[in-house]
Scaffold this active site. Structure first.
Site, short mmCIF file in Angstrom:
data_model
loop_
_atom_site.label_atom_id
_atom_site.label_comp_id
_atom_site.label_asym_id
_atom_site.label_seq_id
_atom_site.Cartn_x
_atom_site.Cartn_y
_atom_site.Cartn_z
CD GLU A 127 -2.88 -1.21 2.35
OE1 GLU A 127 -2.68 -0.45 3.31
OE2 GLU A 127 -3.84 -1.99 2.29
CG ASN A 169 -0.70 -7.05 -1.44
OD1 ASN A 169 -1.23 -7.71 -2.34
ND2 ASN A 169 -1.26 -6.87 -0.25
CG HIS A 206 -9.88 -5.60 0.37
ND1 HIS A 206 -10.23 -6.73 1.07
CD2 HIS A 206 -8.58 -5.39 0.63
CE1 HIS A 206 -9.18 -7.18 1.73
NE2 HIS A 206 -8.16 -6.39 1.48
CD GLU A 235 -4.80 -7.91 1.58
OE1 GLU A 235 -5.65 -7.13 2.04
OE2 GLU A 235 -3.58 -7.72 1.71
CG ASP A 237 -13.03 -8.62 1.30
OD1 ASP A 237 -12.74 -7.71 0.49
OD2 ASP A 237 -12.80 -8.51 2.51
#
Ligand code: XIL
Length: 299
Positions: A127, A169, A206, A235, A237
């Protein structure tokens, strides 16, 4: 195939989940996690605050609980994460300049030495880009040590564990048209041109109503792969857990030979970091949601 991991393995990929050490005593949780997934990411336990709570004093107790559970159950492990503005211990938050830069290097060396040769992929840097249209780096104490902090992190990581794939990432980098995606692309292209050791890019994925899935995600994955790096969905979702959207993400990965695999960010909705979005593949009671079947059929 009858499980997500076995279905992904048919194309040489993995299907993973985030695992929380505090839930390893919940047999309903471990039963699903062990049955369905063949890759594990520690949800919090390998982060900086967990692994180096005091400077130079490493603590791998929680990280090893997750790591050992994964390995004893035959799963590969994604390491997450070594250099990040968030979840820093207090001592690191208060550092700056060359002192912080040395602390970052020491942290990477300490954690990677502990797991040397045993981690498939490391999220070396997490990030580092700003949200919005600037395409700039995110302001953080690490960024203020100098723009080269990311490449220093990657060079340090390569020397510490040459066997691990080294990933950058981030989130909100799935939509090809977004400035943040373009900024990350320019960095990876520059790293490849200059020989900075980077092997993979992780797309957190996400997805929610503010940053929804877009069908150009496949273009994004293809364009990064064309730079000569692997890509991974790290990750995943999805707010509301639309089966169609889950299947689209799976198909996007399967369409890209360099897409290594998919990790969902938790097992049941009750395990999610944002349970109000019901974003995962299993209900609180452990039953499979419609999105589970969509994913299994797409793999
Ligand atoms: C989240 C965890 O799921 C939470 O338990 C924790 O409180 C905060 O971090 N991007 C990342 C992950 O890279 O490490 C974050 O995990 C979610 C966003």
């Amino acid at each position: 195939e009858s499980t997500l991991g076995a279905a992904a393995a048919q194309s040489g990929r993995y299907f993973g989940t985030a695992i929380a050490s505090g839930r390893l005593g919940d047999s309903a949780y471990t039963t699903i996690a062990n049955r369905e997934f063949n890759s594990v990411t520690a949800e919090n336990e390998m982060k900086i605050d967990a692994t180096e709570p005091q400077r130079g004093q490493f603590n791998f107790s929680a990280a090893d609980r997750v790591f050992n559970w994964a390995v004893q159950n035959g799963k590969q492990v994604r390491g997450h994460t070594l250099a990040w503005h968030s979840q820093q211990p207090g001592w690191m938050q208060s550092l700056s300049g060359s002192n912080l830069r040395q602390a970052m290097i020491g942290h990477i060396n300490g954690v990677m030495a502990h797991y040397k040769g045993r981690i498939a992929q490391w999220d070396v840097v997490n990030e580092a880009f700003a949200d919005g249209n600037s395409g700039a780096r995110r302001d953080s104490n690490l960024q203020r040590t100098g723009n080269d902090w990311i490449e220093v992190a990657f060079r340090t990581a390569r020397a510490a564990d040459p066997a691990a794939k080294l990933c950058y990432n981030d989130y909100n980098v799935e939509n090809w048209t977004w400035a943040k995606t373009q900024a990350m692309y320019a960095m990876v292209r520059d790293f490849k041109q200059r020989g900075v050791p980077i092997d993979c890019v992780g797309f957190q994925s996400h997805f929610n109503n503010d940053s929804p899935y877009n069908s150009n995600f496949r273009t994004t994955l293809q364009n990064f792969a064309a730079l000569g790096v692997d890509v991974a969905i790290t990750e995943l979702d999805i707010q509301g857990a639309s089966g169609t959207t889950y299947a689209n993400v799976v198909n996007d990965c399967l369409a890209v030979p360099r897409c290594l695999g998919i990790t969902v960010w938790g097992v049941r909705d009750s395990d999610s970091w944002r349970p109000e979005h019901s974003p995962l593949l299993f209900n609180r009671d452990g039953s499979k949601k419609p999105a589970y079947t969509s994913v299994l059929n797409a793999l």
